[in-house]
Enzyme design. Structure first.
Site, PDB file in Angstrom:
ATOM      1  N   TRP A  67       0.817  -1.230   0.000  1.00 38.40           N
ATOM      2  CA  TRP A  67       0.000   0.000   0.000  1.00 38.40           C
ATOM      3  C   TRP A  67       0.839   1.264   0.000  1.00 38.40           C
ATOM      4  CZ3 TRP A  67      -4.204  -0.741  -2.248  1.00 38.40           C
ATOM      5  CH2 TRP A  67      -5.009  -1.844  -2.014  1.00 38.40           C
ATOM      6  N   ASP A 125      -1.515   6.554   6.647  1.00 36.78           N
ATOM      7  CA  ASP A 125      -2.586   5.692   6.167  1.00 36.78           C
ATOM      8  C   ASP A 125      -2.893   4.706   7.298  1.00 36.78           C
ATOM      9  OD1 ASP A 125      -4.225   3.814   5.009  1.00 36.78           O
ATOM     10  OD2 ASP A 125      -2.897   3.331   3.336  1.00 36.78           O
ATOM     11  N   LYS A 143     -12.293  -1.649   6.600  1.00 35.43           N
ATOM     12  CA  LYS A 143     -11.678  -2.698   7.418  1.00 35.43           C
ATOM     13  C   LYS A 143     -12.156  -2.642   8.866  1.00 35.43           C
ATOM     14  CE  LYS A 143      -8.486  -3.090   3.903  1.00 35.43           C
ATOM     15  NZ  LYS A 143      -7.833  -2.141   3.012  1.00 35.43           N
TER      16      LYS A 143
HETATM   17  C1  LIG Z   1      -7.198  -1.652   1.935  1.00 33.08           C
HETATM   18  C2  LIG Z   1      -6.139  -0.642   2.051  1.00 33.08           C
HETATM   19  C3  LIG Z   1      -5.978   0.384   1.122  1.00 33.08           C
HETATM   20  C4  LIG Z   1      -6.840   0.495  -0.116  1.00 33.08           C
HETATM   21  O1  LIG Z   1      -8.085   0.984   0.254  1.00 33.08           O
HETATM   22  P1  LIG Z   1      -9.184   1.407  -0.842  1.00 33.08           P
HETATM   23  O2  LIG Z   1     -10.225   2.013   0.029  1.00 33.08           O
HETATM   24  O3  LIG Z   1      -9.625   0.157  -1.513  1.00 33.08           O
HETATM   25  O4  LIG Z   1      -8.575   2.365  -1.785  1.00 33.08           O
HETATM   26  C5  LIG Z   1      -4.979   1.310   1.338  1.00 33.08           C
HETATM   27  N1  LIG Z   1      -4.185   1.250   2.407  1.00 33.08           N
HETATM   28  C6  LIG Z   1      -4.308   0.266   3.328  1.00 33.08           C
HETATM   29  C7  LIG Z   1      -3.387   0.244   4.497  1.00 33.08           C
HETATM   30  C8  LIG Z   1      -5.282  -0.702   3.175  1.00 33.08           C
HETATM   31  O5  LIG Z   1      -5.402  -1.674   4.099  1.00 33.08           O
END
Ligand SMILES: *Cc1c(COP(=O)(O)O)cnc(C)c1O
Length: 342
Positions: free
Chosen positions: A84, A154, A178
């Site tokens: 990511w 993030d 999540k």
């Molecule tokens: C799942 C995830 C993403 C991607 O998320 P989207 O909402 O599908 O763009 C980005 N960063 C992390 C850490 C993730 O777990």
């Protein structure tokens, strides 16, 4: 889920569901304000930080962060700890100079090391980390010392899973799906003073300042997703807050790591000090056994265990919503599988 179901067709006597309600209605306004107040309370967010509900997922934030926060001639610092953040780096490179302060690739992204030792040059635009590496199963325990450089994170896969000192961060973002609700809404928490950075050529929809000025209803927000975030955060408050949630998550992940470490059969992929409490990643002796493990687990009602396609293996995600009983069932299955195949 059951509460959402019970009020799906008739929200609090309105005669229609919230999914049908106008985003300008009093009912929606109350919901968004509740979601925001809950998040502010759970994370003890100070008044210097603002909470936004945006769309486009975490992936759009990979682009919005550099678009809004990169200053001319001042590099953005990124810690490459997995798939990511690697995506985030690719997006940032389109916008300006990127300096990678930690490169986990040579060690297969198995760890994070000691972020407090990273060199953070003070003329940087910002420093970016991914606090939980969902695919690789690693998680930060401490933050880099960034001084005056805004720390951007993030937190898509560990937001609201543990207490975090938000005052340490310039900006935090998280796709909801999540830990905090359904896909469709992205939480952004940012220090208000960063709003003045946004360069004038950024389109309105992509500017944090637009969404701040319009209180996240510049355009139609994902009403139902925000409503679910309100319900989930109500639940987290009822549980007793993030210290309790963290304790539950610690206990769940410990059960799994203990099962792995004591087995002599399963092998954890993350370096022990950097192991994630959210995503427990491990391997079996060979890929044939891994396929069988996933197939038989599914037949036993244990779903979603296949590792991300980028890395293979097994990934047991233990987000807030996973009860202890679910983890216990997996631990039992693992012991049984080993007995039959070890
Ligand atoms: C799942 C995830 C993403 C991607 O998320 P989207 O909402 O599908 O763009 C980005 N960063 C992390 C850490 C993730 O777990």
């Amino acid at each position: 889920m059951l509460q959402a179901q019970s009020e799906f067709a008739d929200f609090h006597g309105l005669g229609h569901g919230i999914v049908e309600a106008s985003h300008r209605s009093a009912a929606y306004k109350e919901i968004q304000e509740r979601a925001e107040a809950n998040i502010r309370e759970l994370l003890a967010i100070d008044e210097d930080h603002e909470i936004l509900f945006l769309q486009g997922g975490a992936s759009l934030q990979f682009a919005m962060v550099p678009m809004n926060l990169m200053l001319p001639g001042r590099p953005a610092l990124y810690a490459d700890t997995g798939v990511w953040p690697c995506r985030a780096i690719q997006e940032a490179r389109l916008m300006g100079e990127v300096e990678v302060v930690f490169d986990g690739k040579p060690t297969g992204y198995s760890g994070i090391g000691d972020p407090t030792g990273w060199q953070i040059r003070q003329d940087a635009s910002y420093a970016f980390i991914c606090t939980n590496n969902t695919i690789e199963g690693t998680q930060y325990r401490v933050w880099p010392e960034t001084g005056a450089v805004p720390l951007v994170a993030d937190m898509s896969s560990d937001i609201l899973s543990r207490p975090v000192d938000v005052s340490r961060f310039g900006l935090i973002f998280a796709g909801a799906q999540k830990n905090i609700g359904p896909a469709g809404v992205t939480l952004v928490i940012l220090r208000k003073e960063l709003l003045s950075r946004v360069p004038p050529q950024v389109p309105a929809i992509l500017r944090y300042s637009t969404h701040s000025a319009q209180r996240s209803v510049y355009n139609t927000p994902p009403v139902f997703a925000v409503y679910m975030v309100a319900l989930v955060t109500d639940w987290l408050k009822k549980l007793g807050g993030l210290q309790i949630v963290d304790r539950l998550n610690t206990a769940k992940s410990r059960m799994l790591y203990d099962a792995i470490d004591s087995s002599g059969f399963y092998r954890g992929t993350a370096q022990p000090n950097d192991r994630s409490k959210m995503n427990v990643t491990f391997r079996l002796p060979d890929e044939g056994l891994e396929s069988r493990f996933i197939r038989e687990a599914e037949a036993a009602g244990l779903v979603g265990l296949k590792g991300h396609r980028a890395v293979g293996g097994i990934r047991a995600s233990c987000y807030n919503a996973m009860p202890k009983e679910g983890v216990l069932a997996l631990v039992d299955f693992m012991a049984d599988f080993q007995k039959r195949n070890g």
